[in-house]
Scaffold this motif. Structure first.
Motif, PDB file in Angstrom:
ATOM      1  N   ILE A   1     -35.209  -9.880  10.364  1.00  0.00           N
ATOM      2  CA  ILE A   1     -35.950 -10.757  11.279  1.00  0.00           C
ATOM      3  C   ILE A   1     -36.925  -9.953  12.142  1.00  0.00           C
ATOM      4  CG2 ILE A   1     -34.262 -12.636  11.370  1.00  0.00           C
ATOM      5  CD1 ILE A   1     -33.433 -11.528  14.143  1.00  0.00           C
ATOM      6  N   GLY A   2     -37.018  -8.657  11.892  1.00  0.00           N
ATOM      7  CA  GLY A   2     -38.043  -7.863  12.565  1.00  0.00           C
ATOM      8  C   GLY A   2     -37.607  -7.205  13.868  1.00  0.00           C
ATOM      9  N   LEU A   3     -36.294  -7.073  14.074  1.00  0.00           N
ATOM     10  CA  LEU A   3     -35.843  -6.359  15.274  1.00  0.00           C
ATOM     11  C   LEU A   3     -36.147  -4.868  15.124  1.00  0.00           C
ATOM     12  CD1 LEU A   3     -32.298  -7.950  15.865  1.00  0.00           C
ATOM     13  CD2 LEU A   3     -34.383  -8.453  17.123  1.00  0.00           C
TER      14      LEU A   3
ATOM     15  N   GLU B   1     -27.594 -19.271  18.836  1.00  0.00           N
ATOM     16  CA  GLU B   1     -28.019 -17.947  19.306  1.00  0.00           C
ATOM     17  C   GLU B   1     -28.453 -17.051  18.148  1.00  0.00           C
ATOM     18  OE1 GLU B   1     -25.191 -17.573  23.299  1.00  0.00           O
ATOM     19  OE2 GLU B   1     -24.395 -17.023  21.338  1.00  0.00           O
ATOM     20  N   ASN B   2     -27.822 -17.258  16.983  1.00  0.00           N
ATOM     21  CA  ASN B   2     -28.245 -16.532  15.798  1.00  0.00           C
ATOM     22  C   ASN B   2     -29.707 -16.823  15.472  1.00  0.00           C
ATOM     23  OD1 ASN B   2     -26.507 -14.895  13.680  1.00  0.00           O
ATOM     24  ND2 ASN B   2     -25.101 -16.149  14.890  1.00  0.00           N
ATOM     25  N   VAL B   3     -30.099 -18.071  15.718  1.00  0.00           N
ATOM     26  CA  VAL B   3     -31.471 -18.466  15.401  1.00  0.00           C
ATOM     27  C   VAL B   3     -32.440 -18.032  16.504  1.00  0.00           C
ATOM     28  CG1 VAL B   3     -32.967 -20.407  14.805  1.00  0.00           C
ATOM     29  CG2 VAL B   3     -30.581 -20.422  14.092  1.00  0.00           C
ATOM     30  N   THR B   4     -32.010 -18.143  17.767  1.00  0.00           N
ATOM     31  CA  THR B   4     -32.954 -17.838  18.857  1.00  0.00           C
ATOM     32  C   THR B   4     -33.190 -16.339  19.033  1.00  0.00           C
ATOM     33  OG1 THR B   4     -31.149 -17.978  20.442  1.00  0.00           O
ATOM     34  CG2 THR B   4     -32.541 -19.918  20.220  1.00  0.00           C
ATOM     35  N   LEU B   5     -32.267 -15.498  18.564  1.00  0.00           N
ATOM     36  CA  LEU B   5     -32.412 -14.052  18.804  1.00  0.00           C
ATOM     37  C   LEU B   5     -33.785 -13.538  18.371  1.00  0.00           C
ATOM     38  CD1 LEU B   5     -30.944 -11.437  19.770  1.00  0.00           C
ATOM     39  CD2 LEU B   5     -30.346 -11.033  17.396  1.00  0.00           C
ATOM     40  N   GLY B   6     -34.153 -13.848  17.132  1.00  0.00           N
ATOM     41  CA  GLY B   6     -35.447 -13.381  16.630  1.00  0.00           C
ATOM     42  C   GLY B   6     -36.611 -14.052  17.356  1.00  0.00           C
ATOM     43  N   LEU B   7     -36.420 -15.316  17.724  1.00  0.00           N
ATOM     44  CA  LEU B   7     -37.510 -16.045  18.384  1.00  0.00           C
ATOM     45  C   LEU B   7     -37.829 -15.443  19.743  1.00  0.00           C
ATOM     46  CD1 LEU B   7     -36.492 -19.735  17.531  1.00  0.00           C
ATOM     47  CD2 LEU B   7     -38.138 -18.263  16.381  1.00  0.00           C
ATOM     48  N   THR B   8     -36.785 -15.086  20.507  1.00  0.00           N
ATOM     49  CA  THR B   8     -37.041 -14.559  21.851  1.00  0.00           C
ATOM     50  C   THR B   8     -37.354 -13.067  21.822  1.00  0.00           C
ATOM     51  OG1 THR B   8     -34.667 -14.251  22.154  1.00  0.00           O
ATOM     52  CG2 THR B   8     -35.619 -16.265  23.051  1.00  0.00           C
ATOM     53  N   LYS B   9     -36.677 -12.306  20.940  1.00  0.00           N
ATOM     54  CA  LYS B   9     -36.849 -10.850  20.995  1.00  0.00           C
ATOM     55  C   LYS B   9     -38.000 -10.361  20.126  1.00  0.00           C
ATOM     56  CE  LYS B   9     -33.312 -10.908  23.584  1.00  0.00           C
ATOM     57  NZ  LYS B   9     -33.567 -11.006  25.023  1.00  0.00           N
ATOM     58  N   VAL B  10     -38.248 -11.033  19.019  1.00  0.00           N
ATOM     59  CA  VAL B  10     -39.304 -10.558  18.120  1.00  0.00           C
ATOM     60  C   VAL B  10     -40.591 -11.348  18.339  1.00  0.00           C
ATOM     61  CG1 VAL B  10     -39.978 -10.197  15.717  1.00  0.00           C
ATOM     62  CG2 VAL B  10     -37.607  -9.797  16.416  1.00  0.00           C
ATOM     63  N   ARG B  11     -40.466 -12.682  18.318  1.00  0.00           N
ATOM     64  CA  ARG B  11     -41.667 -13.485  18.524  1.00  0.00           C
ATOM     65  C   ARG B  11     -41.968 -13.670  20.005  1.00  0.00           C
ATOM     66  NH1 ARG B  11     -41.583 -18.751  14.981  1.00  0.00           N
ATOM     67  NH2 ARG B  11     -43.636 -18.889  15.928  1.00  0.00           N
ATOM     68  N   LYS B  12     -41.061 -13.234  20.859  1.00  0.00           N
ATOM     69  CA  LYS B  12     -41.260 -13.232  22.317  1.00  0.00           C
ATOM     70  C   LYS B  12     -41.559 -14.622  22.874  1.00  0.00           C
ATOM     71  CE  LYS B  12     -41.524  -8.552  22.241  1.00  0.00           C
ATOM     72  NZ  LYS B  12     -40.350  -7.782  22.547  1.00  0.00           N
TER      73      LYS B  12
ATOM     74  N   THR C   1     -55.668   9.258   2.858  1.00  0.00           N
ATOM     75  CA  THR C   1     -54.260   9.638   2.781  1.00  0.00           C
ATOM     76  C   THR C   1     -53.378   8.523   3.328  1.00  0.00           C
ATOM     77  OG1 THR C   1     -54.445  10.718   4.921  1.00  0.00           O
ATOM     78  CG2 THR C   1     -54.671  12.117   2.967  1.00  0.00           C
ATOM     79  N   ARG C   2     -52.154   8.504   2.840  1.00  0.00           N
ATOM     80  CA  ARG C   2     -51.230   7.475   3.298  1.00  0.00           C
ATOM     81  C   ARG C   2     -50.256   8.085   4.298  1.00  0.00           C
ATOM     82  NH1 ARG C   2     -48.898   3.704  -1.259  1.00  0.00           N
ATOM     83  NH2 ARG C   2     -47.491   5.440  -1.662  1.00  0.00           N
ATOM     84  N   GLN C   3     -49.913   7.261   5.287  1.00  0.00           N
ATOM     85  CA  GLN C   3     -49.028   7.759   6.322  1.00  0.00           C
ATOM     86  C   GLN C   3     -47.902   6.742   6.449  1.00  0.00           C
ATOM     87  OE1 GLN C   3     -51.044   7.978  10.082  1.00  0.00           O
ATOM     88  NE2 GLN C   3     -49.143   8.357  11.162  1.00  0.00           N
ATOM     89  N   PRO C   4     -46.652   7.202   6.510  1.00  0.00           N
ATOM     90  CA  PRO C   4     -45.562   6.239   6.644  1.00  0.00           C
ATOM     91  C   PRO C   4     -45.703   5.436   7.937  1.00  0.00           C
ATOM     92  CG  PRO C   4     -44.718   8.486   6.363  1.00  0.00           C
ATOM     93  CD  PRO C   4     -46.195   8.595   6.485  1.00  0.00           C
ATOM     94  N   ARG C   5     -45.340   4.181   7.883  1.00  0.00           N
ATOM     95  CA  ARG C   5     -45.435   3.358   9.082  1.00  0.00           C
ATOM     96  C   ARG C   5     -44.345   3.723  10.086  1.00  0.00           C
ATOM     97  NH1 ARG C   5     -49.025  -0.623   8.950  1.00  0.00           N
ATOM     98  NH2 ARG C   5     -49.691  -1.337   6.896  1.00  0.00           N
ATOM     99  N   SER C   6     -44.642   3.532  11.349  1.00  0.00           N
ATOM    100  CA  SER C   6     -43.622   3.726  12.378  1.00  0.00           C
ATOM    101  C   SER C   6     -42.630   2.575  12.292  1.00  0.00           C
ATOM    102  CB  SER C   6     -44.268   3.735  13.760  1.00  0.00           C
ATOM    103  OG  SER C   6     -44.755   2.447  14.061  1.00  0.00           O
ATOM    104  N   GLU C   7     -41.456   2.788  12.854  1.00  0.00           N
ATOM    105  CA  GLU C   7     -40.422   1.752  12.843  1.00  0.00           C
ATOM    106  C   GLU C   7     -40.934   0.466  13.480  1.00  0.00           C
ATOM    107  OE1 GLU C   7     -37.460   1.278  11.701  1.00  0.00           O
ATOM    108  OE2 GLU C   7     -36.940   3.230  10.858  1.00  0.00           O
ATOM    109  N   ARG C   8     -41.753   0.625  14.498  1.00  0.00           N
ATOM    110  CA  ARG C   8     -42.281  -0.535  15.214  1.00  0.00           C
ATOM    111  C   ARG C   8     -43.198  -1.369  14.323  1.00  0.00           C
ATOM    112  NH1 ARG C   8     -42.484  -2.287  20.340  1.00  0.00           N
ATOM    113  NH2 ARG C   8     -41.020  -0.671  20.951  1.00  0.00           N
ATOM    114  N   GLU C   9     -44.100  -0.677  13.614  1.00  0.00           N
ATOM    115  CA  GLU C   9     -45.007  -1.385  12.701  1.00  0.00           C
ATOM    116  C   GLU C   9     -44.220  -2.040  11.568  1.00  0.00           C
ATOM    117  OE1 GLU C   9     -49.049   1.269  12.722  1.00  0.00           O
ATOM    118  OE2 GLU C   9     -47.264   2.146  11.809  1.00  0.00           O
ATOM    119  N   LEU C  10     -43.227  -1.293  11.080  1.00  0.00           N
ATOM    120  CA  LEU C  10     -42.406  -1.801   9.992  1.00  0.00           C
ATOM    121  C   LEU C  10     -41.694  -3.083  10.431  1.00  0.00           C
ATOM    122  CD1 LEU C  10     -41.464  -1.168   7.145  1.00  0.00           C
ATOM    123  CD2 LEU C  10     -39.687   0.287   8.101  1.00  0.00           C
ATOM    124  N   SER C  11     -41.154  -3.069  11.652  1.00  0.00           N
ATOM    125  CA  SER C  11     -40.464  -4.253  12.171  1.00  0.00           C
ATOM    126  C   SER C  11     -41.416  -5.436  12.260  1.00  0.00           C
ATOM    127  CB  SER C  11     -39.870  -3.963  13.553  1.00  0.00           C
ATOM    128  OG  SER C  11     -38.959  -2.897  13.478  1.00  0.00           O
ATOM    129  N   ALA C  12     -42.643  -5.163  12.691  1.00  0.00           N
ATOM    130  CA  ALA C  12     -43.616  -6.252  12.830  1.00  0.00           C
ATOM    131  C   ALA C  12     -43.938  -6.882  11.474  1.00  0.00           C
ATOM    132  CB  ALA C  12     -44.887  -5.727  13.492  1.00  0.00           C
TER     133      ALA C  12
END
Lengths: 262, 221
Positions: free
Chosen positions: B128-130, A111-122, A78-89
């Motif tokens: 961007i995956g936020l 800052e537009n460029v670093t936002l994803g780097l620090t918050k998503v890619r950590k 069966t298929r299950q919808p992904r959580s928001e967290r998995e979807l974001s990843a």
């Protein structure tokens, strides 16, 4: 041959009564640059937005590097919808550049460029900073890093938009009519950036109305009409010797003098 | 005209008026801070949750907005302690009232602000995956504040003027200071002639100050 990087099968989407996608099958391999063309309303932007699930498709599937974006298998079939967290990843692996740029207005270019780097890619701040600087330099904006979006021209904003997307090091980059909101004299600087990315082997899906660009940058052209893929092949095959009647009509409308020559 | 203006008693008690003005500003400031928290929380509940949460917010907003502020002040000051056995000072009571009051107005301000954030910006955050929470903190709230900043300034000036109502429960703000001077010196016209420009000048100064902050913030941002 290895598995395709993006595998779209049987994709459908309706907005209310309007069927926008009527069963799309498309496989895109690493390093391919696919120009997605077609008349307005043909579903190309919707298809593009399904690939990172900004549009929730109705049926079918989109696999990014083997991973279905909207659902996961639970193991018992069966298929299950992904959580928001998995979807974001998963979305973080797919870059997107928008027609109207959509830079975050409260953040400077860098800052537009670093936002994803620090918050998503950590990434640590210093590393994110130097990566963002490198990308902004690459798109020719080393002197505008600390400017706010409102202080930049359309072409500059769009180059920040590209830097923001590619800095995430996505597996595939989606470009949604990225030059159609620009003044004609600013189109070149943006297309040059895309061209150089293509040369480096970035996998890209490019929705565009610029046929010369579709031909020059794309190593494959997909023509869509009324929610279906009508033609798919090398630029020379699709654009120079169109076999399909609707494709011929579409191309002749864009380029009346070419149609007259033939 | 037979009336002779005499400002001597006003100047004698002028420190009462100055202290009152400072307290008025404090009351407005604390209330808008609490009101912002209430407004932000409920605007989000309204935008991001289902119809049950929505109707709860609507009851609060309409309940507060359709009752005169003066009556709310009485209800909280006289009514609540009797109903609940709580005790608090007139000043605390007024801050509670004004916070609830400003909260109800700011819910609407923030809600329309959130609605006005372009979907494309939120899509750009998704792309961007936020996560939804990150999109809220780094994109939706900051861009919403840019949109509502002018309304927020106006709300603060309104609240500053509304603090005069606290005089009815003997909170020693500016209007109460004026009344005290009235009762003790009978220089009624003089005292109002003095405090009217005090409200006016302070209100206008706040407005200019806030507009300056807005411009700087919007330019930088």
């Amino acid at each position: 041959m290895s598995d395709p990087l993006v595998k779209i099968s049987g994709l459908t989407k309706a907005f209310g009564d309007v069927e926008v996608l009527k069963g799309i099958d498309l496989e895109i391999n690493t390093g391919q640059v696919v120009s997605l063309i077609g008349p307005s309303g043909s579903g190309k932007t919707t298809l593009l937005r399904c690939i990172n699930y900004l549009v929730e498709y109705d049926d079918g599937s989109v696999l990014i590097d083997g991973q279905e974006i909207a659902h996961k298998d639970t193991g018992n079939g069966t298929r299950q919808p992904r959580s928001e967290r998995e979807l974001s990843a998963i979305r973080a692996q797919v870059g997107m550049v928008f027609q109207l740029f959509y830079l975050y207005p409260h953040l400077s270019a860098i800052e537009n460029v670093t936002l994803g780097l620090t918050k998503v890619r950590k990434l640590p701040k210093a590393q994110a900073q130097s990566m963002a600087e490198a990308w902004l330099e690459r798109v020719g904006l080393s002197d505008k890093m600390n400017n706010m979006p409102s202080e930049l021209s359309g072409g500059q904003q769009q180059r920040v938009g590209i830097a923001r997307a590619v800095a995430m090091e996505p597996k595939v980059l989606l470009l949604d009519e990225i030059t159609s909101a620009l003044d004609p004299e600013l189109v070149g600087e943006v297309l040059a950036v895309v061209q150089s990315l293509a040369k480096e082997g970035m996998t890209m899906i490019v929705v565009t109305h610029e046929m010369t660009f579709a031909r020059d940058v794309g190593n494959r052209v997909v023509f869509m009409d009324e929610g279906r893929v009508v033609a798919d092949g090398l630029p020379s095959e699709v654009l120079d010797n169109p076999e399909n009647e609707r494709l011929r009509t579409f191309l002749s409308r864009l380029n009346p003098h070419l149609a007259l020559e033939k | 005209m037979d009336y002779h203006f005499n400002f001597r008693y006003i100047w004698k008690h002028f420190d009462r008026l100055l202290d009152g003005l400072v307290l008025s500003l404090e009351l407005a400031f604390i209330s808008i801070l609490i009101g912002i928290v209430i407004g932000l929380a409920l605007a989000l509940v309204h935008t991001d949750f289902g119809w049950k949460a929505r109707s709860f917010v609507a009851v609060y907003v309409e309940g507060i907005r359709n009752v005169p502020l003066l009556l709310l002040v009485y209800l909280v000051f006289y009514g609540l302690p009797q109903a609940g056995g709580m005790e608090y000072s007139a000043q605390t009571s007024f801050i509670i009232t004004l916070s609830l009051y400003s909260g109800a107005y700011l819910v609407e301000v923030f809600r329309s602000g959130f609605d006005a954030v372009p979907t494309g910006l939120i899509d750009a955050g998704k792309a961007i995956g936020l996560t939804p929470w990150q999109r809220l903190i780094y994109i939706r709230i900051p861009t919403m504040f840019r949109i509502v900043l002018p309304s927020l300034s106006n709300a603060f000036i309104s609240l500053f003027k509304d603090t005069s109502i606290a005089s009815v429960i003997a909170v020693p703000e500016l209007t109460y200071g004026a009344q005290w001077i009235n009762f003790n010196t009978f220089r009624i016209i003089e005292v109002y002639v003095v405090i009217t420009p005090m409200y006016l000048v302070t209100g206008y100064a706040i407005l200019i100050g806030l507009r300056q902050i807005e411009n700087r913030y919007l330019k930088r941002s």
